[in-house]
Scaffold this motif. Structure first.
Motif, mmCIF file in Angstrom:
data_model
loop_
_atom_site.group_PDB
_atom_site.id
_atom_site.type_symbol
_atom_site.label_atom_id
_atom_site.label_comp_id
_atom_site.label_asym_id
_atom_site.label_seq_id
_atom_site.Cartn_x
_atom_site.Cartn_y
_atom_site.Cartn_z
ATOM 1 N N SER A 167 26.792 6.729 -23.196
ATOM 2 C CA SER A 167 25.689 7.229 -22.360
ATOM 3 C C SER A 167 25.235 6.207 -21.325
ATOM 4 C CB SER A 167 24.510 7.649 -23.239
ATOM 5 O OG SER A 167 24.018 6.534 -23.970
ATOM 6 N N ARG A 168 25.503 4.925 -21.560
ATOM 7 C CA ARG A 168 25.095 3.893 -20.614
ATOM 8 C C ARG A 168 25.862 3.987 -19.302
ATOM 9 N NH1 ARG A 168 25.847 -1.085 -24.693
ATOM 10 N NH2 ARG A 168 27.780 0.091 -24.967
ATOM 11 N N LEU A 169 27.005 4.680 -19.339
ATOM 12 C CA LEU A 169 27.772 4.863 -18.104
ATOM 13 C C LEU A 169 27.017 5.706 -17.083
ATOM 14 C CD1 LEU A 169 31.391 5.462 -19.416
ATOM 15 C CD2 LEU A 169 30.602 3.524 -18.056
ATOM 16 N N ASP A 170 26.070 6.522 -17.544
ATOM 17 C CA ASP A 170 25.300 7.346 -16.605
ATOM 18 C C ASP A 170 24.570 6.477 -15.586
ATOM 19 O OD1 ASP A 170 26.163 9.563 -17.971
ATOM 20 O OD2 ASP A 170 24.322 9.769 -19.163
ATOM 21 N N VAL A 171 24.046 5.350 -16.040
ATOM 22 C CA VAL A 171 23.353 4.432 -15.126
ATOM 23 C C VAL A 171 24.344 3.843 -14.131
ATOM 24 C CG1 VAL A 171 22.019 2.298 -14.962
ATOM 25 C CG2 VAL A 171 21.609 3.881 -16.860
ATOM 26 N N LEU A 172 25.524 3.463 -14.613
ATOM 27 C CA LEU A 172 26.547 2.888 -13.741
ATOM 28 C C LEU A 172 27.008 3.910 -12.701
ATOM 29 C CD1 LEU A 172 28.224 0.283 -13.396
ATOM 30 C CD2 LEU A 172 29.965 1.346 -14.838
#
Length: 294
Positions: free
Chosen positions: A247-252
Motif C-alpha cells: 500500500s505504500r506504493l500509492d504514495v510513490l
C-alpha cells in the motif's frame, strides 16, 4: 593544418597580495592570444554572491563530472602559495585545434597568461589554473544571490512557464515541501524495507552491499558504501515477493503521476515515463564530486 574548433574554458586566478579581484580582472582582460582569437567572457570574484554555470549548452556532447586538467601555474617565487587562494573566476573562448586534447589546450592557455604577466610592468597575477574546458561557445554564469535557495519555487507559485524558464536557464529548480510529513515517513519506511531486501539478496549471492563492486538490474554500486536501488520501473514495483500490492506504493505513484512538476516536463518533453529509486550512503562512503545525471 589541423582543423580548428571553438572551445571555452573557465580559469581560476590568484592575484598578488593586495590585488583586488576587480583590478586583476581588468588586467587579465588585456591579455591577447591572436593566433587563437582569444575572447574574455564572464567573470566573478571568489567572494560575495554565489554563482554557478548556466546549464544551457554547457556540455552539448555530454556531462563530464571531472576533467584531467594541468596543475596550478605559479609565477616567479610563488610556488609555496596554496591552491585555495584564487581570487577570480573568469571564462574565455578560443580556437582549439581538434588534434589537441583539453589538457593540452588548458596548458597552453595558462602558459600564455604566465608569459604575459611575467613581462608586464606590474605583476598582478600570482597563479592560474584551468578548471574546466567545454565545447560550448561561451560559458555563461548564473547568479545565485541566495545560493541554491535562489532556485526554490514555492508550490503555490509553480507555473509551467516559470518551471520551463528555470530548467532552460539553470537546469534545475526545487519545490520545497511538496510532500507531507506523513508521506515522507511512508516513503522512508518503503525505502528501508527495500534496502533490507536487497542486502539479504546480495548476501545470498556472496556480495557485501558496501563493497562498491556489484551491478544488478535492481541495485548498482555507486562506490564503497553507496548504492542505487530501484523501487519502481516500467510500471512495476521492484522487490521480492508480492511488492506490487504494498500500500505504500500509492504514495510513490502519486508523487510520480500527479506531481506539480509533471505538466512542466510534459510541456518540455511530451509524454513522460517515470521510474523511482533511492541512492543510499552509509558511514564510510566517499564524497562525490559535482555531476549531472541523465
Amino acid at each position: 593544418g589541423s582543423k580548428v574548433k571553438r572551445s571555452s574554458a573557465c580559469v581560476v586566478l590568484a592575484g598578488e597580495i593586495g590585488v583586488t579581484g576587480a583590478l586583476l580582472e581588468k588586467a587579465v582582460r588585456q591579455v591577447q592570444w591572436p593566433e587563437r582569437c582569444l575572447e574574455w567572457q564572464h567573470a566573478k570574484t571568489l567572494s560575495g554572491t554565489t554563482c554557478a554555470f548556466a546549464a544551457q549548452d554547457l556540455f552539448p556532447e555530454s556531462s563530464r563530472s571531472t576533467q584531467k586538467m594541468p596543475p596550478w601555474v605559479w609565477l616567479g617565487g610563488s610556488m609555496e602559495a596554496k591552491e585555495g587562494q584564487g581570487s577570480l573566476l573568469i571564462c574565455i573562448s578560443a580556437d582549439h585545434a581538434e588534434s589537441e586534447d583539453d589538457e593540452g589546450f588548458a596548458k597552453l592557455l595558462t602558459e600564455r597568461l604566465k608569459a604575459h604577466f611575467e613581462t608586464a610592468q606590474e605583476r598582478l597575477l600570482r597563479g592560474a589554473k584551468v578548471v574546466l574546458v567545454s565545447t560550448a561557445k561561451c560559458i555563461p554564469f548564473l547568479k545565485l544571490p541566495l545560493g541554491l535557495a535562489s532556485l526554490h519555487v514555492n508550490k503555490q507559485d509553480v507555473t509551467v512557464t516559470r518551471g520551463c524558464n528555470l530548467l532552460d536557464e539553470a537546469g534545475m529548480f526545487v519545490i520545497p515541501s511538496t510532500l507531507s510529513v506523513e508521506d515522507v515517513a511512508t516513503l522512508r519506511s518503503l525505502v528501508m524495507d527495500r534496502i533490507q531486501d536487497a542486502e539479504q539478496a546480495l548476501q545470498a549471492e556472496g556480495e557485501d552491499i558496501g563493497s562498491g563492486h556489484f551491478q544488478y538490474e535492481e541495485i548498482i554500486a555507486r562506490g564503497k558504501h553507496r548504492w542505487d536501488v530501484s523501487l519502481y520501473k516500467h510500471d512495476e514495483a521492484i522487490g521480492p515477493g508480492d511488492v506490487g500490492n504494498d500500500s505504500r506504493l500509492d504514495v510513490l505513484k502519486r508523487a510520480g503521476c500527479s506531481a506539480l512538476w509533471l505538466p512542466i516536463l510534459t510541456t518540455l518533453l511530451g509524454e513522460v515515463k517515470w521510474e523511482a529509486g533511492c541512492v543510499c550512503s552509509r558511514p564510510g562512503a566517499l564524497g562525490q564530486g559535482g555531476h549531472a545525471d541523465a
